[in-house]
Write an enzyme that holds these catalytic residues in place. Structure first.
Site, short mmCIF file in Angstrom:
data_model
loop_
_atom_site.label_atom_id
_atom_site.label_comp_id
_atom_site.label_asym_id
_atom_site.label_seq_id
_atom_site.Cartn_x
_atom_site.Cartn_y
_atom_site.Cartn_z
N CYS A 99 -14.92 -7.65 -42.10
CA CYS A 99 -14.52 -6.26 -41.85
C CYS A 99 -13.24 -5.86 -42.57
O CYS A 99 -12.92 -4.67 -42.64
CB CYS A 99 -14.35 -6.04 -40.36
N HIS A 122 -19.56 2.03 -39.48
CA HIS A 122 -18.76 0.89 -39.91
C HIS A 122 -19.51 0.09 -40.98
O HIS A 122 -20.04 -0.98 -40.71
CB HIS A 122 -18.45 0.02 -38.69
N CYS A 182 -9.83 -5.33 -36.74
CA CYS A 182 -10.21 -6.69 -36.37
C CYS A 182 -11.25 -7.17 -37.38
O CYS A 182 -11.93 -6.36 -38.02
CB CYS A 182 -10.76 -6.75 -34.95
#
Length: 446
Positions: A108, A402, A432
């Site tokens: 991520c 996302h 995160c």
């Protein structure tokens, strides 16, 4: 439990070179609309997306595309036909055969890692002008054969006689060819055996985040994004994308302006049924999208007549137990705050990537928890409560989506634009990272 690894010019390692560090400016940036995956492959590959927003971005610059020193692109789910998508995108963008380009992958954080890598290249005098981005087409994550199916096919391929071939055919079982969804496997931590949603459940329980709290946060995210779209606040940030069939994508299409806490309450827990907090309604959406930023030294600003919009002041990467990966932003961001001698609300705006509503809420609760701040952050007193009016002011990944390799880039781009729109100075973007890591970046407008 956790540790941090500083990459800022204020770190002890970097102090010896402090006199050589140069300011690093953000000059411009753009992204595609984030397109929600709807159970089938989307219209764009990762490189397609990178080109869709990269081409108009480069066309509006005063310098030629080949004036850049290099291209750095974050991407997690790289397609076999697009190995090293950074290089392919650079060539398709007309940046020249001599343009070096490489792809970075830290789950991520990939889109932010591209910025941070470019930041250090320029800061240390190795480059002057870099195109740094992130791209992801999660809808095109491949379906995989099971290992049993692969072994059966290998045996068929290696058969040296008709009898061997027949024997192998006789061992065929349809069950061997039930496909495995690579995205599901990729979103499951191989060390602790938990999916990302389950890690959100862990920290939701740890910090008493209720289902209603998560749903209320999700509704706010959608409402804020809907308002930003309606007011035109994203018009200079989002570049329309045109699919091969001529379909025009103008806006992030996962927003649900009419959603409500009552509607979300009807959804079932996705990862820990029946009593879990995390549902499809309060989780980030599976999405396709790309984002770019142009980073420049002061020398390149003068040479090309550029107009910087922000300067990168600091960055930090941290790591912790993968089971509680969602708390990572508290580690990386707090290290920056310590160096800046600042509190949470001394920062004008925050972008914390919304992997899950419960995860963002757990981070804000952790900063206000004396034991967590003492044990995990090394603080004598809790950081306190982050003002929710400073956090994700135009919505986040719960509403926007996302695309894993892109989000870290998008939140930096949007942070800059939101600070400028509100005539504010300082912001922190943080996320995160699956596997138990996190990244954070301090930005100031100029």
């Amino acid at each position: 439990m956790a540790r941090s690894s500083s990459t800022s010019s204020n770190s002890p390692t970097a102090d010896n070179r402090k006199d050589t560090h140069r300011p690093v400016y953000i000059v411009d940036g753009s992204r595609t609309p984030f397109i929600k995956a709807r159970g089938q492959p989307g219209p764009f590959t990762p490189v397609d997306l990178a080109v869709q927003c990269g081409r108009p971005l480069l066309l509006r610059q005063p310098m030629a595309p080949d004036a850049f020193d290099q291209v750095i692109l974050g991407c997690v789910n790289v397609l076999p036909e697009e190995m090293n998508p950074a290089r392919i995108a650079a060539l398709r963008l007309g940046m020249g055969e001599a343009m070096t380009a490489f792809t970075v992958q830290i789950n991520c954080g990939s889109g932010m890692q591209s910025i941070d890598t470019a930041y250090k290249y320029i800061r240390d005098g190795d480059s002057d002008l870099i195109l740094a981005g992130g791209t992801e087409a999660l809808s095109k994550a491949p379906m995989m054969l099971t290992e049993d199916a692969a072994r059966w096919l290998a045996g068929l391929n290696s058969a040296s006689s008709a009898q061997d071939y027949a024997r192998q055919l006789a061992q065929f079982s349809p069950s061997q060819f039930k496909p495995e969804i690579s995205l599901v496997k990729g979103l499951t931590d191989p060390i602790v055996g938990l999916s990302m949603g389950q890690t959100a459940e862990v920290i939701a329980q740890q910090f008493n985040i209720t289902r209603r709290m998560a749903d209320e946060y999700a509704v706010t995210s959608h409402q804020r994004l809907a308002k930003a779209q309606e007011e035109g606040w994203l018009d200079g940030e989002v570049v329309p994308a045109i699919a091969p069939d001529g379909t025009l994508y103008k806006h992030d299409d996962g927003v649900r302006a009419d959603t409500s806490v009552e509607a979300l309450a009807k959804l079932k827990a996705a990862f820990e049924p029946p009593y879990g907090q995390v549902t499809p309604g309060n989780s980030s959406q599976v999405t396709d999208g790309a984002s770019w930023l142009i980073l420049s030294s002061e020398e390149a600003v003068k040479k090309h007549g550029l107009e910087p919009i922000a300067v990168i002041k600091d960055s930090e990467w941290s790591a912790l137990d993968p089971k509680i990966m969602g708390l990572g932003p508290t580690l990386s961001s707090t290290e920056i705050l310590k160096r800046q001698k600042a509190g949470l609300n001394d920062i004008d705006l925050w972008e914390i990537n919304e992997a899950f509503a419960a995860q963002v809420l757990a981070c804000t609760a952790a900063w206000d928890d004396p034991e967590f701040c003492r044990v995990a952050l090394g603080l004598d007193e809790p950081m306190g409560r982050l003002d929710p009016e400073r956090l994700n002011v135009d919505g986040g990944a719960v509403a926007i989506g996302h695309p894993v390799g892109t989000s870290g880039n998008r939140i930096v781009l949007h942070l800059v634009n939101a600070l400028r729109r509100k005539q504010l100075k300082r912001g922190i973007a943080t996320e995160c990272i699956g596997g138990g890591q996190s990244g954070a970046m301090l930005i100031e407008t100029v």
